[in-house]
Design a protein around this motif. Structure first.
Motif, PDB file in Angstrom:
ATOM      1  N   THR A  50     -12.392   2.302  -4.281  1.00 57.60           N
ATOM      2  CA  THR A  50     -12.973   3.609  -4.621  1.00 57.60           C
ATOM      3  C   THR A  50     -13.028   3.828  -6.121  1.00 57.60           C
ATOM      4  O   THR A  50     -13.533   4.847  -6.573  1.00 57.60           O
ATOM      5  N   GLY A  51     -12.466   2.882  -6.900  1.00 58.80           N
ATOM      6  CA  GLY A  51     -12.495   2.990  -8.346  1.00 58.80           C
ATOM      7  C   GLY A  51     -11.166   3.393  -8.958  1.00 58.80           C
ATOM      8  O   GLY A  51     -11.032   3.434 -10.176  1.00 58.80           O
ATOM      9  N   ALA A  52     -10.185   3.713  -8.123  1.00 55.50           N
ATOM     10  CA  ALA A  52      -8.855   4.067  -8.629  1.00 55.50           C
ATOM     11  C   ALA A  52      -8.081   2.766  -8.842  1.00 55.50           C
ATOM     12  O   ALA A  52      -7.571   2.189  -7.892  1.00 55.50           O
ATOM     13  N   THR A  53      -8.027   2.302 -10.078  1.00 53.95           N
ATOM     14  CA  THR A  53      -7.398   1.010 -10.341  1.00 53.95           C
ATOM     15  C   THR A  53      -6.151   1.099 -11.200  1.00 53.95           C
ATOM     16  O   THR A  53      -5.369   0.155 -11.242  1.00 53.95           O
ATOM     17  N   SER A  54      -5.951   2.214 -11.895  1.00 50.74           N
ATOM     18  CA  SER A  54      -4.739   2.339 -12.709  1.00 50.74           C
ATOM     19  C   SER A  54      -3.560   2.685 -11.802  1.00 50.74           C
ATOM     20  O   SER A  54      -3.733   3.209 -10.697  1.00 50.74           O
ATOM     21  N   LEU A  55      -2.363   2.387 -12.273  1.00 49.88           N
ATOM     22  CA  LEU A  55      -1.174   2.682 -11.476  1.00 49.88           C
ATOM     23  C   LEU A  55      -1.042   4.178 -11.168  1.00 49.88           C
ATOM     24  O   LEU A  55      -0.791   4.548 -10.013  1.00 49.88           O
TER      25      LEU A  55
ATOM     26  N   ALA B 238       8.998   4.087   0.802  1.00 48.42           N
ATOM     27  CA  ALA B 238       9.939   3.610   1.817  1.00 48.42           C
ATOM     28  C   ALA B 238      11.125   4.557   1.989  1.00 48.42           C
ATOM     29  O   ALA B 238      11.700   4.639   3.074  1.00 48.42           O
ATOM     30  N   ARG B 239      11.458   5.271   0.938  1.00 50.51           N
ATOM     31  CA  ARG B 239      12.584   6.219   1.012  1.00 50.51           C
ATOM     32  C   ARG B 239      12.121   7.646   1.291  1.00 50.51           C
ATOM     33  O   ARG B 239      12.899   8.587   1.194  1.00 50.51           O
ATOM     34  N   GLY B 240      10.857   7.792   1.606  1.00 47.73           N
ATOM     35  CA  GLY B 240      10.337   9.108   1.972  1.00 47.73           C
ATOM     36  C   GLY B 240       9.917   9.985   0.811  1.00 47.73           C
ATOM     37  O   GLY B 240       9.654  11.162   0.991  1.00 47.73           O
ATOM     38  N   GLY B 241       9.830   9.395  -0.372  1.00 47.00           N
ATOM     39  CA  GLY B 241       9.461  10.172  -1.553  1.00 47.00           C
ATOM     40  C   GLY B 241       7.993  10.068  -1.907  1.00 47.00           C
ATOM     41  O   GLY B 241       7.183   9.508  -1.167  1.00 47.00           O
ATOM     42  N   VAL B 242       7.672  10.642  -3.057  1.00 51.55           N
ATOM     43  CA  VAL B 242       6.296  10.582  -3.551  1.00 51.55           C
ATOM     44  C   VAL B 242       6.129   9.356  -4.438  1.00 51.55           C
ATOM     45  O   VAL B 242       7.091   8.799  -4.965  1.00 51.55           O
ATOM     46  N   TRP B 243       4.890   8.943  -4.583  1.00 54.76           N
ATOM     47  CA  TRP B 243       4.560   7.774  -5.388  1.00 54.76           C
ATOM     48  C   TRP B 243       4.429   8.137  -6.855  1.00 54.76           C
ATOM     49  O   TRP B 243       3.912   9.193  -7.208  1.00 54.76           O
ATOM     50  N   HIS B 244       4.907   7.247  -7.703  1.00 57.48           N
ATOM     51  CA  HIS B 244       4.753   7.326  -9.154  1.00 57.48           C
ATOM     52  C   HIS B 244       4.171   5.993  -9.597  1.00 57.48           C
ATOM     53  O   HIS B 244       4.186   5.018  -8.844  1.00 57.48           O
ATOM     54  N   ALA B 245       3.679   5.949 -10.826  1.00 59.91           N
ATOM     55  CA  ALA B 245       3.118   4.694 -11.348  1.00 59.91           C
ATOM     56  C   ALA B 245       4.127   3.559 -11.224  1.00 59.91           C
ATOM     57  O   ALA B 245       3.771   2.438 -10.838  1.00 59.91           O
TER      58      ALA B 245
END
Length: 64
Positions: free
Chosen positions: A23-28, A43-50
Motif C-alpha cells: 500500500t506504500g507504507a514502507t517506513s518502520l 505478542a505481549r498484547g501491546g501497540v506497535w512502535h517502529a
C-alpha cells in the motif's frame, strides 16, 4: 478467540507486512501505524512502535 493475537504468530505476520508495504507504507513508523490501525497487537498484547516492527522484521529475516 479474544483477539487477533490469539491466532497470529510472527510468521503469520509476514503476509500482512507484505500487504502493508504494497500500500506504500514502507517506513518502520508507517508499518507500525498500519498494524495498530488494523487492530493487530504485539505478542505481549501491546501497540506497535517502529522498534517493535524492526525487531519483527529481523526475526522474519526481512530487510527493514
Amino acid at each position: 478467540m479474544d483477539s487477533v493475537r490469539d491466532i497470529l504468530g510472527p510468521g503469520d505476520l509476514s503476509p500482512i507486512i507484505a500487504d502493508i508495504r504494497a500500500t506504500g507504507a514502507t517506513s518502520l513508523p508507517a508499518i507500525a501505524k498500519e498494524l495498530n490501525s488494523r487492530g493487530i497487537v504485539t505478542a505481549r498484547g501491546g501497540v506497535w512502535h517502529a522498534s517493535s516492527v524492526r525487531n519483527l522484521l529481523g526475526r522474519l529475516g526481512a530487510s527493514g
